[in-house]
Design a protein around this motif. Structure first.
Motif, mmCIF file in Angstrom:
data_model
loop_
_atom_site.group_PDB
_atom_site.id
_atom_site.type_symbol
_atom_site.label_atom_id
_atom_site.label_comp_id
_atom_site.label_asym_id
_atom_site.label_seq_id
_atom_site.Cartn_x
_atom_site.Cartn_y
_atom_site.Cartn_z
ATOM 1 N N ALA A 136 0.812 -1.216 0.000
ATOM 2 C CA ALA A 136 0.000 0.000 0.000
ATOM 3 C C ALA A 136 0.844 1.265 0.000
ATOM 4 O O ALA A 136 0.401 2.317 -0.472
ATOM 5 C CB ALA A 136 -0.933 -0.001 1.210
ATOM 6 N N ALA A 137 2.081 1.186 0.509
ATOM 7 C CA ALA A 137 2.905 2.388 0.666
ATOM 8 C C ALA A 137 3.231 3.048 -0.667
ATOM 9 O O ALA A 137 3.422 4.276 -0.724
ATOM 10 C CB ALA A 137 4.192 2.035 1.399
ATOM 11 N N ARG A 138 3.270 2.284 -1.739
ATOM 12 C CA ARG A 138 3.651 2.879 -3.032
ATOM 13 C C ARG A 138 2.576 3.798 -3.588
ATOM 14 O O ARG A 138 2.813 4.549 -4.533
ATOM 15 C CB ARG A 138 3.981 1.780 -4.033
ATOM 16 C CG ARG A 138 2.791 1.020 -4.625
ATOM 17 C CD ARG A 138 3.283 -0.007 -5.634
ATOM 18 N NE ARG A 138 2.212 -0.770 -6.257
ATOM 19 C CZ ARG A 138 1.586 -0.396 -7.381
ATOM 20 N NH1 ARG A 138 1.928 0.732 -7.986
ATOM 21 N NH2 ARG A 138 0.631 -1.148 -7.894
ATOM 22 N N PHE A 139 1.383 3.756 -2.994
ATOM 23 C CA PHE A 139 0.294 4.603 -3.470
ATOM 24 C C PHE A 139 0.207 5.917 -2.679
ATOM 25 O O PHE A 139 -0.704 6.711 -2.908
ATOM 26 C CB PHE A 139 -1.041 3.863 -3.354
ATOM 27 C CG PHE A 139 -1.119 2.624 -4.204
ATOM 28 C CD1 PHE A 139 -1.306 2.711 -5.575
ATOM 29 C CD2 PHE A 139 -0.984 1.370 -3.636
ATOM 30 C CE1 PHE A 139 -1.378 1.572 -6.364
ATOM 31 C CE2 PHE A 139 -1.051 0.215 -4.411
ATOM 32 C CZ PHE A 139 -1.241 0.319 -5.780
ATOM 33 N N ILE A 140 1.131 6.140 -1.747
ATOM 34 C CA ILE A 140 1.088 7.325 -0.895
ATOM 35 C C ILE A 140 2.133 8.333 -1.361
ATOM 36 O O ILE A 140 3.326 8.019 -1.402
ATOM 37 C CB ILE A 140 1.353 6.959 0.585
ATOM 38 C CG1 ILE A 140 0.519 5.742 1.009
ATOM 39 C CG2 ILE A 140 1.082 8.166 1.479
ATOM 40 C CD1 ILE A 140 -0.968 5.918 0.869
ATOM 41 N N PRO A 141 1.750 9.551 -1.728
ATOM 42 C CA PRO A 141 2.735 10.549 -2.144
ATOM 43 C C PRO A 141 3.575 11.019 -0.961
ATOM 44 O O PRO A 141 3.135 10.947 0.197
ATOM 45 C CB PRO A 141 1.863 11.689 -2.687
ATOM 46 C CG PRO A 141 0.563 11.545 -1.976
ATOM 47 C CD PRO A 141 0.368 10.067 -1.769
ATOM 48 N N ALA A 142 4.800 11.476 -1.238
ATOM 49 C CA ALA A 142 5.675 11.990 -0.180
ATOM 50 C C ALA A 142 4.970 13.137 0.539
ATOM 51 O O ALA A 142 4.509 14.090 -0.086
ATOM 52 C CB ALA A 142 6.992 12.442 -0.769
ATOM 53 N N LYS A 264 -7.365 -2.527 -3.568
ATOM 54 C CA LYS A 264 -7.059 -3.867 -3.086
ATOM 55 C C LYS A 264 -5.974 -3.839 -2.023
ATOM 56 O O LYS A 264 -6.018 -4.593 -1.042
ATOM 57 C CB LYS A 264 -6.628 -4.756 -4.257
ATOM 58 C CG LYS A 264 -6.361 -6.201 -3.863
ATOM 59 C CD LYS A 264 -6.005 -7.049 -5.082
ATOM 60 C CE LYS A 264 -5.747 -8.506 -4.691
ATOM 61 N NZ LYS A 264 -5.403 -9.329 -5.881
ATOM 62 N N ALA A 265 -4.986 -2.950 -2.195
ATOM 63 C CA ALA A 265 -3.887 -2.869 -1.242
ATOM 64 C C ALA A 265 -4.313 -2.218 0.076
ATOM 65 O O ALA A 265 -3.846 -2.602 1.145
ATOM 66 C CB ALA A 265 -2.721 -2.093 -1.863
ATOM 67 N N LEU A 266 -5.219 -1.227 -0.011
ATOM 68 C CA LEU A 266 -5.626 -0.495 1.188
ATOM 69 C C LEU A 266 -6.788 -1.146 1.927
ATOM 70 O O LEU A 266 -6.928 -0.964 3.150
ATOM 71 C CB LEU A 266 -6.025 0.933 0.812
ATOM 72 C CG LEU A 266 -4.929 1.996 0.789
ATOM 73 C CD1 LEU A 266 -3.784 1.627 -0.140
ATOM 74 C CD2 LEU A 266 -5.506 3.358 0.413
ATOM 75 N N GLY A 285 -3.546 7.800 -9.456
ATOM 76 C CA GLY A 285 -3.095 6.563 -8.820
ATOM 77 C C GLY A 285 -2.464 6.736 -7.460
ATOM 78 O O GLY A 285 -1.915 5.772 -6.898
ATOM 79 N N LYS A 286 -2.539 7.931 -6.862
ATOM 80 C CA LYS A 286 -1.983 8.181 -5.539
ATOM 81 C C LYS A 286 -3.094 8.549 -4.560
ATOM 82 O O LYS A 286 -4.011 9.319 -4.887
ATOM 83 C CB LYS A 286 -0.959 9.313 -5.579
ATOM 84 C CG LYS A 286 0.281 9.027 -6.427
ATOM 85 C CD LYS A 286 1.147 7.942 -5.809
ATOM 86 C CE LYS A 286 2.436 7.750 -6.604
ATOM 87 N NZ LYS A 286 3.290 6.691 -6.028
#
Length: 344
Positions: A136-142, A264-266, A285-286
């Motif tokens: 799930a972390a890859r979908f979170i912006p910095a 699906k990831a979250l 996508g974020k």
């Protein structure tokens, strides 16, 4: 089934678009006992939590028109014990009233509460997306959060992007969201002073600008960890914010492969945290925000897709309550078998 909606005042409802009203109408259409209350109407007497409620009077067949239902609804004022309800649906507007949650703590084992009290405590802020890990972390912006002006200026200076998003941590409905561009950096400190406040009391969020943000965002409604509906919100030509309350417009949207992967990831963490009904705001996508107090969009998604999401949501609530009742019945039957054995 007896259901209570802990919400905003009835007279503030926009009958044409309100999501909570659709849930109330669906509950009434199923002949449930429907009670409405607000956080200000909670009380305790002799250590028992009560609420001063407006109980919907049952009369003739419920009108299929939600605005007509709203216009003709009549209520009886009652003081009712919260533990007597089968379900309590949390639909109060932000910001979160933590005192209201404290009232509900003592009845959480007696009543199904949606969303879960602890889930609301941990998720009703813009820091919650940072808790997602793994896939799930890859979908979170910095994202950077601080009260320190010096630190936030350093973050902005070191950013590779020509612009970033700035917003208050405690904002909602798109309030206070602005784009900061490197070309206007001379205004940045002044803006930080305004957002943080002279008493250093407010946290500020700096977030990577996501390409495509000017084209709007996607609101996805999640039920029990699965997407049940979505729409794209397009900002007006005079605003960067796509929130409907800020002048945005909704258009029909089908989830992309990347958006489905995000859901699906979250989804599993939302369920683990008891956030059975949540609104995800997604740009390119974020994940930008998770809305858990009174996520909206039901009415607009219904109109765009000719569906009734409130039916799915109420089905879920009924199924959970039925499962809880079955557990209690089984437990009572087993206890009786043991008691009967003592008399043999």
């Amino acid at each position: 089934m007896k259901i209570c909606f802990l919400m905003y005042p009835w007279d503030r409802i926009d009958a044409e678009n309100d999501s909570t009203l659709r849930l109330i109408h669906e509950a009434a259409s199923r002949s449930m006992t429907v009670a409405l209350t607000t956080p200000n109407n909670l009380s305790i007497r002799d250590s028992v939590p009560y609420a001063f409620c407006n109980v919907l009077k049952k009369g003739d067949k419920v009108s299929a028109s939600v605005p007509n239902f709203y216009k003709n609804a009549s209520f009886k004022r009652c003081k009712l014990p919260l533990a007597g309800f089968d379900a309590i649906v949390m639909r109060a507007n932000p910001p979160l009233d933590t005192t209201a949650l404290n009232f509900l703590d003592s009845v959480r084992n007696d009543v199904f509460i949606m969303n879960d009290i602890d889930g609301l405590r941990i998720a009703n802020n813009k820091l919650y997306p940072a808790s997602f890990s793994g896939e799930a972390a890859r979908f979170i912006p910095a994202t950077h959060v601080s009260k320190s002006q010096d630190y936030l200026e350093q973050v902005f200076d070191e950013s590779d992007s020509p612009k970033m998003i700035m917003k208050p941590l405690n904002g909602f409905g798109g309030q206070g969201v602005i784009v900061i561009e490197k070309s206007a950096q001379q205004n940045f400190r002044s803006l930080l002073e305004f957002y943080i406040g002279s008493d250093q009391g407010n946290y500020v969020i700096l977030q990577d600008y996501i390409e495509g943000a000017d084209q709007g965002d996607v609101r996805v409604l999640m039920l029990n960890g699965e997407p049940i509906g979505a729409m794209r919100r397009v900002p007006s030509s005079k605003d960067i914010r796509s929130n409907i309350s800020a002048g945005g417009k909704e258009v029909k949207h089908s989830l992309s492969r990347e958006e489905k992967a995000l859901c699906k990831a979250l989804g599993p963490q939302l369920v683990r945290d008891g956030l059975y009904l949540a609104g995800l705001d997604i740009i390119n996508g974020k994940l930008i925000e998770v809305n858990v107090l009174s996520p909206g969009g039901i009415t607009r998604i219904n109109k765009l897709n000719r569906c009734k999401l409130q039916k799915q949501i109420m089905d879920f609530i009924e199924n959970v309550v039925s499962a809880r009742d079955l557990v209690i019945e089984r437990k009572n039957a087993f206890r009786k078998a043991i008691e009967d054995a003592e008399t043999l």
